[in-house]
Scaffold this active site. Structure first.
Site, PDB file in Angstrom:
ATOM      1  N   SER A   1     -11.879 -23.867   2.564  1.00 16.47           N
ATOM      2  CA  SER A   1     -11.520 -22.497   2.235  1.00 16.47           C
ATOM      3  C   SER A   1     -10.246 -22.073   2.960  1.00 16.47           C
ATOM      4  CB  SER A   1     -12.695 -21.561   2.556  1.00 16.47           C
ATOM      5  OG  SER A   1     -12.423 -20.258   2.132  1.00 16.47           O
TER       6      SER A   1
ATOM      7  N   ASP B   1      -7.276 -16.965  -1.278  1.00 18.55           N
ATOM      8  CA  ASP B   1      -7.475 -17.861  -0.144  1.00 18.55           C
ATOM      9  C   ASP B   1      -7.335 -19.310  -0.611  1.00 18.55           C
ATOM     10  OD1 ASP B   1      -9.876 -18.082  -1.521  1.00 18.55           O
ATOM     11  OD2 ASP B   1     -11.130 -18.001   0.262  1.00 18.55           O
TER      12      ASP B   1
ATOM     13  N   ASP C   1      -9.247 -21.899  -1.326  1.00 17.54           N
ATOM     14  CA  ASP C   1      -9.992 -22.445  -2.459  1.00 17.54           C
ATOM     15  C   ASP C   1     -10.102 -21.447  -3.600  1.00 17.54           C
ATOM     16  OD1 ASP C   1     -11.726 -20.826  -0.969  1.00 17.54           O
ATOM     17  OD2 ASP C   1     -13.497 -21.992  -1.482  1.00 17.54           O
TER      18      ASP C   1
ATOM     19  N   ASP D   1     -11.539 -18.650  -4.204  1.00 14.20           N
ATOM     20  CA  ASP D   1     -12.718 -17.888  -4.626  1.00 14.20           C
ATOM     21  C   ASP D   1     -12.643 -16.439  -4.161  1.00 14.20           C
ATOM     22  OD1 ASP D   1     -13.138 -18.428  -1.935  1.00 14.20           O
ATOM     23  OD2 ASP D   1     -15.205 -19.098  -2.166  1.00 14.20           O
TER      24      ASP D   1
END
Length: 458
Positions: free
Chosen positions: A103, A248, A250, A252
């Protein structure tokens, strides 16, 4: 297989996922064991995997796939993807899934986010504890069990266009006015997904840092840190843009800035999206975690919905989404959950709703969200403490002596009064207490914040 005896899994297996420094805490041999344990625990006959742009991600994902296939599961690899694209694949294919990403963490980290078919979350209480126990046992030298089925296959499949089409089917953008949008991908996975989705929307996109680079050469891909949205804020002003979006690593999570380059709180975004979805689904339930603004449940009630307050964390919220059949849920950390997206969190779908809300009326974004930013808030303030429980007890004792004060323990300690509230919550992984304060007046906010911090840091 290399020696895994020196790896402390208690430091790697978190409340909701697996995360650690590569290769000291997480390596390909360990990923292989996690793949086998994932299949053993879930009983999955087929799974789907994806990974982000970190240099260690392809190798870790491939090792996980080998471990899963060795236990008899067929593996569909979708390769480079955002976490919400992996959730889409899990949902639409009906497969358990694993996403390799750390992440927003720095480049030396990596991790695994796992889910059951339909993007149902796996956390400590829903399988992660059992997966860790198996990995610990096997890493100690017991070896993998005999597979119950013949070795599974491993195949590749690109799902980016399907993912983009699904998101675009959920939001009507056909009649929006022309908008200029700056998008900061932070060298993360939205550099791949934003062109696929926003390239089909009638808007002008000004790209920042779309090159996939897991070393994050420009700034960390963590938009909740104000230092990491400075470039976005400047670019919005310089380009006279209507809106700025930051994702961010990743992708999500999605963070929003208005046409002035000012940050829009995730609570305001939650309220704005809730209003849109309640208009489509009257009387529905909307979730908000206990750190979002009091404005969120107020707005939900004003528009005929039922607000439900939850703990912090995606596994809790997804479970509650399923239990209550909520149409939507929002967190203070800019995670947004949608019933039409398998109850999973997706920053890109949240972005599309903000674009649709802004483009369907003439007002600037700052004016549009002003009605949803009613109370000053402190943001999250972290304090290192020796003993979280004794500190919480001291804070509770200090405030409960006052008339008109209520407390609850849904997640940490929440103390509420008519004109203010605060939540003090232990970190899941560090000796930290996280403080969030909100009040009707800035002077009250500052007073309560300082009073709590004096007790915590004494």
């Amino acid at each position: 297989m290399s020696d895994l005896s020196g790896i402390d899994l208690s430091a790697v297996v978190k409340a909701y996922d697996v995360r650690g420094v590569v290769p000291e805490q997480l390596n390909e041999d360990l990923a292989l064991l996690f793949g086998a344990a994932f299949v053993e625990t879930t009983g999955a006959e087929a799974i789907v995997t994806g990974h982000d742009m970190r240099s260690s991600s392809p190798g870790l994902a491939a090792a996980f796939a080998r471990g899963a296939a060795a236990q008899g599961a067929d593996v569909t690899e979708i390769g480079l993807c955002s976490t919400d694209e992996l959730y889409y694949a899990s949902g639409t294919l009906g497969l358990a899934g694993a996403m390799f990403t750390a992440s927003h963490n720095p480049a030396r980290y990596n991790g695994i986010k796992m889910c059951r078919p339909g993007a149902a979350p796996i956390g400590q209480d829903t399988g992660l504890r059992e997966i860790r126990a198996l990995v610990e046992r096997w890493a100690a030298g017991e070896g993998l069990p005999e597979p119950r089925r013949p070795e599974g296959s491993v195949v590749r499949r690109d799902m980016l266009e399907e993912y983009a089409a699904h998101l675009l089917s959920l939001v009507d953008l056909s009649g929006i006015r022309p908008l200029r949008i700056v998008v900061d991908a932070g060298n993360g996975m939205s550099g791949l997904t934003a062109p696929a989705v926003l390239g089909k929307v009638p808007v002008e996109v000004v790209p920042l840092y779309f090159e996939l680079d897991g070393t994050f050469p420009h700034h960390e891909a963590n938009p909740l840190n104000p230092a990491n949205i400075v470039d976005l804020q400047n670019a919005v002003r310089e380009n006279a843009a209507d809106l700025g979006l930051a994702f961010d690593g990743d992708a999500d999570r999605c963070f929003v800035v208005d046409e002035r380059g000012e940050a829009v709180t995730p609570s305001a975004v939650t309220a704005l999206i809730a209003v849109r979805l309640l208009a489509e689904h009257p009387g529905s339930t909307v979730l908000h975690n206990l750190i979002t603004s009091r404005t969120v449940p107020e707005v939900v009630r004003e528009h005929g919905g039922t607000p439900v307050r939850t703990r912090v964390g995606h596994s809790f919220i997804k479970a509650e989404m399923n239990r209550t059949n909520a149409v939507f849920g929002g967190e203070h950390s800019a995670h947004y959950y949608f019933r039409d997206f398998y109850n999973a969190d997706t920053g890109m779908l949240a972005a599309l709703h903000v674009i649709a809300a802004l483009g369907s009326q003439p007002e600037a974004l700052s004016g549009l969200v002003r009605r949803y930013q009613r109370m000053p808030a402190s943001g999250e303030i972290n304090s290192t403490v020796r003993d979280t429980q004794s500190t919480l007890a001291a804070v509770r004792e200090h405030f409960t002596a006052r008339p008109g004060v209520a407390t609850d323990d849904l997640d940490g300690l929440t103390v509420s009064a008519p004109t203010w509230w605060f939540n003090l919550r232990p970190s899941n992984t560090e000796p930290l207490l996280r403080l969030n304060v909100e009040a009707t007046e800035s002077s009250t906010l500052n007073r309560i914040r300082d009073e709590v911090l004096t007790l915590v840091r004494a």
